[in-house]
Write a protein that holds these residues in place. Structure first.
Motif, PDB file in Angstrom:
ATOM      1  N   ILE A 306      45.983  35.948  37.255  1.00 30.28           N
ATOM      2  CA  ILE A 306      45.111  36.102  36.086  1.00 30.28           C
ATOM      3  C   ILE A 306      45.611  35.188  34.972  1.00 30.28           C
ATOM      4  O   ILE A 306      46.719  35.362  34.468  1.00 30.28           O
ATOM      5  N   SER A 332      48.662  42.153  31.791  1.00 33.65           N
ATOM      6  CA  SER A 332      48.885  42.721  30.458  1.00 33.65           C
ATOM      7  C   SER A 332      47.730  43.598  29.982  1.00 33.65           C
ATOM      8  O   SER A 332      47.960  44.550  29.237  1.00 33.65           O
ATOM      9  N   GLU A 410      50.208  44.246  21.051  1.00 28.61           N
ATOM     10  CA  GLU A 410      51.121  43.098  21.091  1.00 28.61           C
ATOM     11  C   GLU A 410      52.396  43.525  21.818  1.00 28.61           C
ATOM     12  O   GLU A 410      52.876  44.646  21.634  1.00 28.61           O
TER      13      GLU A 410
HETATM   14  N1  SAH Z   1      49.166  36.284  33.894  1.00 26.16           N
HETATM   15  C1  SAH Z   1      49.288  37.005  32.639  1.00 26.16           C
HETATM   16  C2  SAH Z   1      48.526  36.334  31.538  1.00 26.16           C
HETATM   17  C3  SAH Z   1      49.110  35.018  31.108  1.00 26.16           C
HETATM   18  S1  SAH Z   1      48.242  34.293  29.787  1.00 26.16           S
HETATM   19  C4  SAH Z   1      48.841  38.454  32.854  1.00 26.16           C
HETATM   20  O1  SAH Z   1      48.317  38.792  33.900  1.00 26.16           O
HETATM   21  O2  SAH Z   1      49.061  39.272  31.958  1.00 26.16           O
HETATM   22  C5  SAH Z   1      49.220  34.737  28.418  1.00 26.16           C
HETATM   23  C6  SAH Z   1      48.607  35.875  27.670  1.00 26.16           C
HETATM   24  O3  SAH Z   1      48.896  37.077  28.322  1.00 26.16           O
HETATM   25  C7  SAH Z   1      49.134  36.077  26.278  1.00 26.16           C
HETATM   26  O4  SAH Z   1      48.540  35.203  25.355  1.00 26.16           O
HETATM   27  C8  SAH Z   1      48.717  37.499  26.025  1.00 26.16           C
HETATM   28  O5  SAH Z   1      47.349  37.581  25.721  1.00 26.16           O
HETATM   29  C9  SAH Z   1      48.925  38.123  27.382  1.00 26.16           C
HETATM   30  N2  SAH Z   1      50.227  38.808  27.494  1.00 26.16           N
HETATM   31  C10 SAH Z   1      51.286  38.490  28.260  1.00 26.16           C
HETATM   32  N3  SAH Z   1      52.265  39.405  28.127  1.00 26.16           N
HETATM   33  C11 SAH Z   1      51.807  40.323  27.262  1.00 26.16           C
HETATM   34  C12 SAH Z   1      52.333  41.542  26.720  1.00 26.16           C
HETATM   35  N4  SAH Z   1      53.539  41.974  27.067  1.00 26.16           N
HETATM   36  N5  SAH Z   1      51.558  42.228  25.848  1.00 26.16           N
HETATM   37  C13 SAH Z   1      50.339  41.817  25.514  1.00 26.16           C
HETATM   38  N6  SAH Z   1      49.800  40.695  25.994  1.00 26.16           N
HETATM   39  C14 SAH Z   1      50.515  39.950  26.850  1.00 26.16           C
END
Ligand code: SAH
Length: 462
Positions: A306, A332, A410
């Protein structure tokens, strides 16, 4: 970590213990297991200590402590029943740069002694830096029941076998991989039960098929949102046996800490709007490392499939004929939803949820705003913090209500997690006011369930 755990060689060492009462006795119980020469200074001693002296296990001087006693010693234990005397002895030892432990006076100690699970030569030390001795003891007693008494013999036998393996495999990295395979992460209980003959058989068997490991491979591993408790079992196993770990910016240190320490770590992060490792370069690193025969773990935050540019890497690996597999992770959006206790789909309310990115290669990402603005539509936006005003504008133009709930999570699942519950109308201003910089997920159409924080945030407090 304020205290660094190290194991001190006590062969030919001399340890000074000042005191002969209960405090000294407690220290001596551990010290007697070492090879050190033990010198005890105290005008009088308790019955248990007296017995050890009688048995010749400890040399005893029945008098008060003098500064000269510190000469030629390796470690000092100030363990009299008098706190201020202990502090005084500790200060003198410290002035001679001697490592010193003063009973019940943490601030006077230059080292503290951990709780031990002793299966020498396999020794596990557990410390809480003095914060929670009770918890350390609970961990100790759990390990005591789980680790068989034969563990030390298993370690000694392994040492013997290492010499044989070294002859056949002069390269250190080959040997490390060999032993990782012998003790692979799959079944610790089975490893622990091995007796001397069992480990020998297993090593011989592994030596007869050394080629199994020659070809390198790559596994794309979902690292989840950051809390290591949210890793899959398969992800943990892959991390345990990794030769090379190639990781992104959003992979948390807590997750990286679970990878094999001897592994090579390669950071290929992409800073938002800043310096980044070109995708071609990442692909090349994966291919090069796998071609050298390494087991490469490509760690991506959340789920690798994703918004992880996984197919660019998969295409390159396929073209290079490198065996590749994928271990999914908790994305996430799923973690954020769990944190606020909101069901992403609800019977009778929404039949679908869109996973959107706020940015694409060209800047703010255009979406099918008309359908996203519809009253029943629900979306989780990745990389959406910087684009929040744009997203708000597009949705409002297409008829979405100002009052539509939006919850922003966040650092979902991490200790620094922040939740902002707002509405579409107030979204960008509220994000700014709360100082949200990301990584964050915008859950559009979702409000936190009441008391969600108490009920649904258990994992993050681990
Ligand atoms: N492959 C990841 C997404 C990568 S893109 C997934 O599946 O979650 C990067 C984005 O993921 C960030 O800009 C944010 O929107 C989200 N993200 C990654 N880690 C996060 C976390 N711990 N809390 C909230 N959003 C997160």
């Amino acid at each position: 970590m304020r205290y660094l755990p190290i194991h001190i060689d006590t062969h030919n060492a001399r340890i000074l213990i000042v005191g002969g009462g209960e405090a000294a006795e407690a220290k001596l119980r551990t010290l007697l297991k070492t090879e050190a020469e033990l010198l005890l200074i105290s005008p009088n001693v308790g019955p248990e200590v007296a017995r050890w002296i009688e048995d010749g296990k400890i040399s005893h001087l029945a008098r008060d402590f003098h500064e000269q006693d510190l000469e030629g010693v390796t470690l000092v234990y100030a363990a009299t029943e008098d706190g201020s005397l202990n502090a005084e002895i500790a200060a003198k030892a410290a002035s001679m740069n001697l490592p010193v432990n003063a009973a019940d006076q943490k601030d006077a100690c230059s080292f503290i002694t951990p709780a031990l699970v002793d299966r020498a030569p396999m020794v596990i030390s557990i410390g809480s830096e003095g914060t929670s001795p009770g918890l350390s003891r609970a961990i100790k007693s759990d390990l005591e029941t789980r680790l068989p008494s034969t563990l030390g013999r298993l370690a000694l036998k392994t040492q013997e076998l290492r010499a044989k393996v070294k002859e056949l495999m002069p390269e250190l990295s080959d040997r490390q991989r060999f032993w990782a395979r012998v003790f692979d992460g799959k079944d610790l209980t089975a490893h622990l039960k091995l007796d001397e003959a069992g480990i020998e058989d297993r090593v011989d068997e592994a030596l007869t098929r050394p080629d199994a490991d020659k070809g390198g491979s790559v596994v794309l591993v979902g690292a989840g949102p950051g809390n290591p408790d949210l890793l899959t079992f398969a992800a943990r196993q892959a991390l345990h046996s990794a030769d090379v770990v190639v990781y992104d910016r959003l992979v948390s240190q807590d997750v990286l800490d679970l990878a094999r320490r001897e592994a090579e770590y390669i950071y290929v992060g992409k800073e938002p709007g800043g310096k980044s490792t070109p995708q071609d370069e990442i692909n090349q690193v994966l291919i090069d490392k796998a071609r050298k025969g390494f087991f490469v773990v490509r760690l991506k935050s959340g789920d690798p499939l994703i918004f992880g540019r996984a197919d660019e890497e998969l295409d390159a690996l396929e073209a290079a004929a490198i065996p590749t597999s994928i271990i999914p992770g908790i994305t996430s959006a799923a973690s954020a939803a769990a944190e606020i206790g909101a069901s992403l789909t609800t019977r009778g309310k929404n039949k679908a949820i869109s996973l959107l990115t706020g940015h694409d290669a060209k800047g703010f990402a255009e979406q099918d705003w008309k359908s996203l603005a519809a009253a029943h539509a629900r979306a989780a936006v990745y990389m959406g913090v910087g684009a929040s005003r744009f997203i708000q504008g597009r949705l409002l133009i297409h008829g979405a209500e100002h009052s539509r709930p939006v919850t922003v999570v966040e650092n979902a699942s991490r200790p620094n997690q922040k939740i902002v519950a707002t509405t579409l109308g107030a979204l960008p201003d509220d994000l700014e006011a709360a100082g949200i910089k990301g990584p964050a997920i915008l859950l559009i159409g979702y409000a936190p369930r009441d008391a969600a924080r108490q009920i649904f945030s258990k994992v993050k407090h681990a």
